[in-house]
Scaffold this active site. Structure first.
Site, PDB file in Angstrom:
ATOM      1  CD  GLU A  34      -2.473   1.836   0.395  1.00 46.17           C
ATOM      2  OE1 GLU A  34      -2.461   3.066   0.063  1.00 46.17           O
ATOM      3  OE2 GLU A  34      -3.259   0.922  -0.335  1.00 46.17           O
ATOM      4  CD  GLN A  35      -0.615   5.402  -3.805  1.00 50.66           C
ATOM      5  OE1 GLN A  35       0.379   5.510  -4.578  1.00 50.66           O
ATOM      6  NE2 GLN A  35      -1.685   6.083  -4.035  1.00 50.66           N
ATOM      7  NE  ARG A 108     -15.288   4.756   0.674  1.00 49.29           N
ATOM      8  CZ  ARG A 108     -15.563   4.217  -0.417  1.00 49.29           C
ATOM      9  NH1 ARG A 108     -14.388   3.177  -0.603  1.00 49.29           N
ATOM     10  NH2 ARG A 108     -16.242   4.342  -1.282  1.00 49.29           N
ATOM     11  CE1 TYR A 217     -24.611   5.883   3.067  1.00 52.01           C
ATOM     12  CE2 TYR A 217     -25.342   6.953   1.171  1.00 52.01           C
ATOM     13  CZ  TYR A 217     -24.277   6.163   1.863  1.00 52.01           C
ATOM     14  OH  TYR A 217     -22.967   6.125   1.476  1.00 52.01           O
ATOM     15  CG  ASP A 295     -13.037   1.509  -8.459  1.00 53.70           C
ATOM     16  OD1 ASP A 295     -13.979   1.059  -8.604  1.00 53.70           O
ATOM     17  OD2 ASP A 295     -12.838   2.598  -7.533  1.00 53.70           O
TER      18      ASP A 295
END
Length: 397
Positions: A34-35, A108, A217, A295
């Protein structure tokens, strides 16, 4: 091609951590590069539909996540001015009965944190400050080597590119190509309920209006409200794909909307502004010992709330096939199963932009009225469109 035992993953987002966990549970040795200097996600909400929740359940995360979730009662589309309902489809208990799993709203960062902890417990090695520059395949050794900016290298039997829409892995595999700006930007933010000056219904609500729409929401058991405000724009001048948003500009853009929207925005103290980008369908998702996920291979507009869900589905399917087949067969089956599904959801998401933004003026409003009539007189037709998305279950053979 032989069986796989060691996997290196580029990217520790939701898709990258999901596939890492799924593989580790199947006995694979997994390294995630992970960067970022520390693990974390920009604060924003996620809608986790039953198709994704079935995967999280299978990964053993449902009980822990349930304490962090909010369960919406309806999925709704409302008019930006009058507030009338064009669509009101039951979620809550009815969704769980119909699809075999609930429909949740999650922060998230909460999902990311739970995934990271589960990965660590399962023995996944996480490497931070690992900026990916590309990869090198060694056919003699049947290995692929992930290359890092600092000169570091990680060899494995398989490289998974879960490094997002600007994937360095995709770029090397298929060539340099900038993502397509989709002509829309999104303000995103989270507001504590204690700061609100208006009552927000416990729904997954889309407010449809000319050239823009607004989504709201609840999160974290109802302690916060998440919002996404989307506006059509002809260009994106910033070099960055995400930047600090101007709250005053956001308030002006939606000032004449229904009070539930305009008053909600008044409580926002900060926001991020995102360019909504996409890509054309890729010719392939894999090459040799390298495969793409999430993605990196199928970015989509957020108008079906399925971006994270598709990455979560990808993760489970890829891990399942890798545990059962030789590498070449597993990657072929993965693409054959996932590509049509992801492409269909991409197209559905893109079509919703026209509906939410009342494209065609009066004609656009008529389409929403037709949706309203269909929901009233033939609700099964509306529900069947959601069944294709929510009723899908990758955890079953």
């Amino acid at each position: 091609m032989d069986q796989v035992s060691r996997v290196v993953i580029a990217g520790a987002g939701i898709g990258g951590l999901c596939v890492a966990l799924a593989l580790a549970k199947q006995g694979f040795q997994v390294v995630v590069c992970e960067q970022a200097a520390s693990l974390g996600e920009v604060g924003a909400g996620l809608q986790i539909s039953p198709n994704a929740l079935k995967v999280l359940r299978q990964l053993g995360l449902e009980v822990e996540l349930s304490g962090l979730a909010f369960v919406p009662q309806y999925a709704a589309i409302r008019d930006y001015k009058s507030g009338e309902y064009y669509l009101k489809s039951s979620l809550g208990e009815q969704a769980e009965v119909r699809y075999g799993a609930p429909y949740w709203h999650l922060h998230r960062a909460d999902l990311h944190q739970v995934l990271a902890a589960a990965c660590a417990k399962a023995g996944v090695e996480l490497v931070l400050n690992a900026v990916v520059t590309g990869y090198r395949e060694n056919t003699e050794l049947n290995q692929v080597c992930l290359l890092l900016e600092d000169g570091g290298e990680f060899s494995a039997d398989l490289l998974i590119g879960a490094d997002g829409i600007r994937s360095k892995v995709r770029e090397q595999m298929l060539g340099q190509e900038r993502p397509n700006f989709m002509g829309q930007v999104a303000w995103r933010g989270v507001i504590p309920v204690s700061d609100l000056i208006v009552n927000i219904k416990p729904d997954a609500c889309v407010w449809a209006g000319p050239g823009r729409h607004f989504v709201s929401y609840y999160l974290r058991g109802g302690d916060y409200v998440n919002f996404v405000a989307v506006e059509e724009r002809s260009d994106w001048q910033s070099e960055s794909w995400r930047e600090e948003g101007d709250v005053d500009e956001l308030k002006r853009a939606f000032a004449d909307w229904h009070p539930e929207v305009s008053e909600l925005i008044k409580s926002a103290s900060s926001t991020f502004l995102w360019a909504l980008n996409g890509r054309n369908e890729l010719p392939t998702w894999y090459d040799g010992r390298v495969v793409l996920l999430g993605d990196a291979c199928h970015p989509m507009l957020p108008f079906m709330a399925q971006g994270a869900a598709m990455a979560i589905e990808d993760a489970f399917v890829l891990a399942k096939y890798l545990s059962r087949h030789t590498l070449s067969d597993a990657l072929l089956k993965y693409e054959q199963v996932r590509k049509p599904r992801a492409t269909k959801i991409q197209q559905m998401s893109k079509a919703n932009a026209g509906l939410y933004h009342m494209h065609g003026g009066v004609l656009g409003k008529m389409k929403l009225k037709a949706l309203q009539a269909a929901g009233r007189f033939v609700p099964d037709v509306i529900q069947s469109k959601l069944d294709v998305v929510y009723g899908y279950d990758v955890t079953k053979d």
